[in-house]
Design a protein around this motif. Structure first.
Motif, PDB file in Angstrom:
ATOM      1  N   SER A 408       0.832  -1.212   0.000  1.00 45.67           N
ATOM      2  CA  SER A 408       0.000   0.000   0.000  1.00 45.67           C
ATOM      3  C   SER A 408       0.863   1.256   0.000  1.00 45.67           C
ATOM      4  N   SER A 409       0.265   2.339  -0.405  1.00 45.54           N
ATOM      5  CA  SER A 409       0.994   3.612  -0.481  1.00 45.54           C
ATOM      6  C   SER A 409       0.102   4.727   0.064  1.00 45.54           C
ATOM      7  N   THR A 410       0.706   5.892   0.207  1.00 47.25           N
ATOM      8  CA  THR A 410      -0.067   7.052   0.643  1.00 47.25           C
ATOM      9  C   THR A 410      -0.326   7.975  -0.543  1.00 47.25           C
ATOM     10  N   TYR A 411      -0.369   7.422  -1.740  1.00 49.18           N
ATOM     11  CA  TYR A 411      -0.624   8.208  -2.944  1.00 49.18           C
ATOM     12  C   TYR A 411      -1.852   9.093  -2.738  1.00 49.18           C
ATOM     13  N   ASN A 412      -1.765  10.276  -3.266  1.00 45.71           N
ATOM     14  CA  ASN A 412      -2.820  11.294  -3.117  1.00 45.71           C
ATOM     15  C   ASN A 412      -3.003  11.732  -1.658  1.00 45.71           C
ATOM     16  N   GLY A 413      -2.017  11.421  -0.815  1.00 45.53           N
ATOM     17  CA  GLY A 413      -2.123  11.853   0.588  1.00 45.53           C
ATOM     18  C   GLY A 413      -3.254  11.170   1.330  1.00 45.53           C
ATOM     19  N   VAL A 414      -3.553   9.935   0.938  1.00 45.24           N
ATOM     20  CA  VAL A 414      -4.620   9.187   1.629  1.00 45.24           C
ATOM     21  C   VAL A 414      -3.970   8.264   2.662  1.00 45.24           C
ATOM     22  N   PRO A 415      -4.267   8.464   3.933  1.00 49.66           N
ATOM     23  CA  PRO A 415      -3.674   7.594   4.955  1.00 49.66           C
ATOM     24  C   PRO A 415      -4.095   6.137   4.752  1.00 49.66           C
ATOM     25  N   ARG A 416      -3.208   5.222   5.141  1.00 47.44           N
ATOM     26  CA  ARG A 416      -3.480   3.790   4.917  1.00 47.44           C
ATOM     27  C   ARG A 416      -4.450   3.235   5.966  1.00 47.44           C
ATOM     28  N   PRO A 417      -5.234   2.222   5.540  1.00 45.49           N
ATOM     29  CA  PRO A 417      -6.302   1.709   6.411  1.00 45.49           C
ATOM     30  C   PRO A 417      -5.785   0.910   7.594  1.00 45.49           C
ATOM     31  N   PRO A 418      -6.631   0.738   8.596  1.00 51.12           N
ATOM     32  CA  PRO A 418      -6.267  -0.138   9.713  1.00 51.12           C
ATOM     33  C   PRO A 418      -6.445  -1.605   9.351  1.00 51.12           C
ATOM     34  N   LEU A 419      -5.840  -2.457  10.185  1.00 51.77           N
ATOM     35  CA  LEU A 419      -5.936  -3.906   9.984  1.00 51.77           C
ATOM     36  C   LEU A 419      -6.366  -4.542  11.301  1.00 51.77           C
ATOM     37  N   LEU A 420      -7.464  -5.290  11.236  1.00 50.53           N
ATOM     38  CA  LEU A 420      -7.990  -5.958  12.427  1.00 50.53           C
ATOM     39  C   LEU A 420      -7.869  -7.463  12.264  1.00 50.53           C
ATOM     40  N   LEU A 421      -7.480  -8.136  13.333  1.00 51.58           N
ATOM     41  CA  LEU A 421      -7.512  -9.603  13.348  1.00 51.58           C
ATOM     42  C   LEU A 421      -8.750 -10.011  14.137  1.00 51.58           C
ATOM     43  N   LEU A 422      -9.609 -10.797  13.507  1.00 47.27           N
ATOM     44  CA  LEU A 422     -10.869 -11.198  14.146  1.00 47.27           C
ATOM     45  C   LEU A 422     -10.747 -12.654  14.576  1.00 47.27           C
ATOM     46  N   ASP A 423     -11.078 -12.896  15.847  1.00 46.15           N
ATOM     47  CA  ASP A 423     -10.896 -14.253  16.367  1.00 46.15           C
ATOM     48  C   ASP A 423     -12.010 -14.563  17.356  1.00 46.15           C
ATOM     49  N   SER A 424     -12.945 -15.399  16.941  1.00 48.45           N
ATOM     50  CA  SER A 424     -14.065 -15.838  17.798  1.00 48.45           C
ATOM     51  C   SER A 424     -14.694 -14.679  18.561  1.00 48.45           C
ATOM     52  N   GLY A 425     -15.106 -13.669  17.854  1.00 44.02           N
ATOM     53  CA  GLY A 425     -15.801 -12.542  18.474  1.00 44.02           C
ATOM     54  C   GLY A 425     -14.874 -11.480  19.042  1.00 44.02           C
ATOM     55  N   HIS A 426     -13.559 -11.769  19.055  1.00 39.35           N
ATOM     56  CA  HIS A 426     -12.618 -10.768  19.580  1.00 39.35           C
ATOM     57  C   HIS A 426     -11.970  -9.997  18.431  1.00 39.35           C
ATOM     58  N   VAL A 427     -11.739  -8.718  18.679  1.00 41.97           N
ATOM     59  CA  VAL A 427     -11.104  -7.869  17.669  1.00 41.97           C
ATOM     60  C   VAL A 427      -9.735  -7.452  18.185  1.00 41.97           C
ATOM     61  N   HIS A 428      -8.693  -7.782  17.423  1.00 42.24           N
ATOM     62  CA  HIS A 428      -7.337  -7.339  17.781  1.00 42.24           C
ATOM     63  C   HIS A 428      -6.905  -6.332  16.719  1.00 42.24           C
ATOM     64  N   VAL A 429      -6.613  -5.129  17.137  1.00 36.93           N
ATOM     65  CA  VAL A 429      -6.159  -4.129  16.172  1.00 36.93           C
ATOM     66  C   VAL A 429      -4.673  -4.378  15.917  1.00 36.93           C
ATOM     67  N   LEU A 430      -4.350  -4.838  14.718  1.00 37.10           N
ATOM     68  CA  LEU A 430      -2.946  -5.104  14.391  1.00 37.10           C
ATOM     69  C   LEU A 430      -2.249  -3.839  13.917  1.00 37.10           C
TER      70      LEU A 430
END
Ligand SMILES: Cc1ncc(COP(=O)(O)O)c(C=O)c1O
Length: 453
Positions: A408-430
């Motif tokens: 991924s890149s920051t082309y056009n000055g767009v910040p990169r998205p977050p990434l979440l790990l989903l595990d049996s109802g739990h959300v881990h923000v990676l």
């Protein structure tokens, strides 16, 4: 389980993460409601299903340990997607890591991965990064070319312990879905060709270097591999070459890697490579080659990237607008695109998509999904059948785990998205969403005095 609106549900099922379900008509992954996640974290948003990653790792491990009589090491090719959490997860699953730079190496180190279980690849790796890898004690350096070998010989000449290396051979076999991901041809930029004597010269020089220990041979012929025969013949050529080198120098190959590359399905009509067939192919090819050339069974190293993580990932976008095109396919504008997933623009890669809130509604129209970036080529999906969608609707794109955020890149000055790990109802923000502050973190104000009028 019924999954998003495709005619052949069985084939479509393999595109979505293993723990995908539909509750109250809405898409869920690992018992997490995607619409609720999008509301909380915003879009574009990347989610990963932990169950799918665990399952893929378990399938590779079981298949190879079941078929291969010798020692097997499975190394996740981290170029597919890497951050500290992913490195830790792969390590917990018993996998080593392949890295391609000092940066990826530092991520592995900060994740606490023992660096003896990390292998460094790369055709243009700067000497400083090679030196960093040696200092940190990486398990193997996979040498790509004669100049790199000379640099390594020089860097290790006065060291007490020798650096284990493998030679990356270009076996003159290429497979893969697109020219940009075929890597095994003699004329490709990667690896030491057999025919012009480079590979043999590399063995000679490696054996003469006091600081290097040549443990084996490696080849990676491409990504999205669909030909098991190509993998078989690659192994045959590596073993034939190993036998020639044993005859020439008395050197015995103790480790062999046919790389990674097993294909995944991106579209409902595609078939993913089969891990069991792959394991049997590799095992039989090594056994046959060792018998044919009278070699002992080597340790086996395989390097899957895409097939380990692609299917675990789903990208979520918000539809921001529409454009009707007379006589053509209408556009749906979305809030992401080539900045978070450059594969369609770079490789003509194809994807499908579903609406998060109406995944099973029958398609009523075929549209193009237009990325937000200022490039005509930023069309994320050229042709996808969807129920009518309007601004505000959430779009889910499956098979988004590999070679998306890692490129991924920051082309056009767009910040990169977050990434979440989903595990049996739990959300881990990676990874949290990048901010505008992150974007300007490296910038310094111009300091050349006031402009004269
Ligand atoms: C040397 C090497 N090993 C492994 C891989 C992983 O390939 P894949 O993600 O297709 O499994 C790559 C990908 O480019 C590679 O270059």
């Amino acid at each position: 389980m019924n999954l998003p609106g495709e005619r052949n549900l069985m084939t479509a099922t393999q595109l979505w993460p293993i723990s995908t379900s539909i509750q109250d008509g809405r898409l869920q992954i690992a018992d997490c409601d995607l619409a609720a996640l999008a509301a909380q974290y915003g879009t574009p948003l990347y989610v990963l299903d932990a169950d799918t990653i665990r399952t893929m790792a378990a399938r590779y491990t079981a298949a190879l340990h079941h078929t291969y009589a010798g020692i097997v090491h499975i190394h996740y090719a981290s170029k597919a997607l890497l951050n500290i959490g992913i490195a830790q997860l792969m390590h917990r699953l018993g996998l080593g890591l392949d890295v391609v730079s000092g940066g990826e190496l530092a991520i592995a180190q900060r994740a606490g991965v023992p660096l003896a279980q990390v292998h460094l690849h790369g055709n243009g790796t700067p000497p400083a990064e090679l030196a960093q890898a040696i200092e940190l004690g990486v398990g193997r350096i996979i040498v790509d070319n004669l100049d790199q070998l000379a640099t390594l010989a020089w860097l290790t000449a006065r060291r007490v312990s020798r650096q284990a290396i493998m030679l990356r051979i270009a076996p003159d076999i290429a497979d893969g879905a697109h020219a940009h991901i075929r890597t095994g041809a003699a004329a490709a930029k990667f690896g030491l060709p057999l025919d012009d004597g480079s590979a043999a010269e590399a063995v000679r020089q490696a054996l003469a270097a006091p600081g290097l220990e040549l443990v084996g041979l490696h080849a990676h012929i491409g990504s999205q591999l669909r030909s098991y025969e190509a993998i078989q013949e690659t192994i045959n050529r590596l073993l034939r070459f190993a036998a020639e080198q044993r005859a020439a120098h008395g050197w015995t190959l103790s480790e062999l890697s046919p790389g990674g590359g097993l294909a995944v399905a991106y579209m409902p009509n595609e078939q993913a490579g089969d891990i069991d067939t792959y394991a049997v192919t590799v095992t039989n090819a090594v056994r046959a080659g060792c018998e044919r050339y009278g070699l002992p069974q080597p340790r086996l190293v395989i390097e899957p990237g895409r097939s380990m993580i692609a299917r675990a990932g789903v990208a979520l976008y918000t539809v921001t607008g529409r454009k009707a095109v007379p006589g053509g396919l209408d556009y749906l504008h979305i809030d992401g695109g080539m900045g978070d997933n450059s594969r369609p623009a770079m490789y003509n890669a194809q994807y499908t998509a579903a609406l998060v809130a109406r995944p099973l509604d029958p398609p009523t129209t075929t549209v193009q999904i237009a990325g937000r970036y200022c490039e005509s080529g930023d069309i994320l999906i050229r042709d996808v059948a969807l129920p009518g969608a309007a601004p505000g609707d959430l779009l889910a794109v499956p098979v988004a785990g590999a070679y998306t955020l890692s490129m991924s890149s920051t082309y056009n000055g767009v910040p990169r998205p977050p990434l979440l790990l989903l595990d049996s109802g739990h959300v881990h923000v990676l990874q949290r969403r990048e901010t505008v502050d992150d974007l300007v973190l490296r910038d310094l104000p111009l300091n050349m005095g006031a402009a004269s009028s």
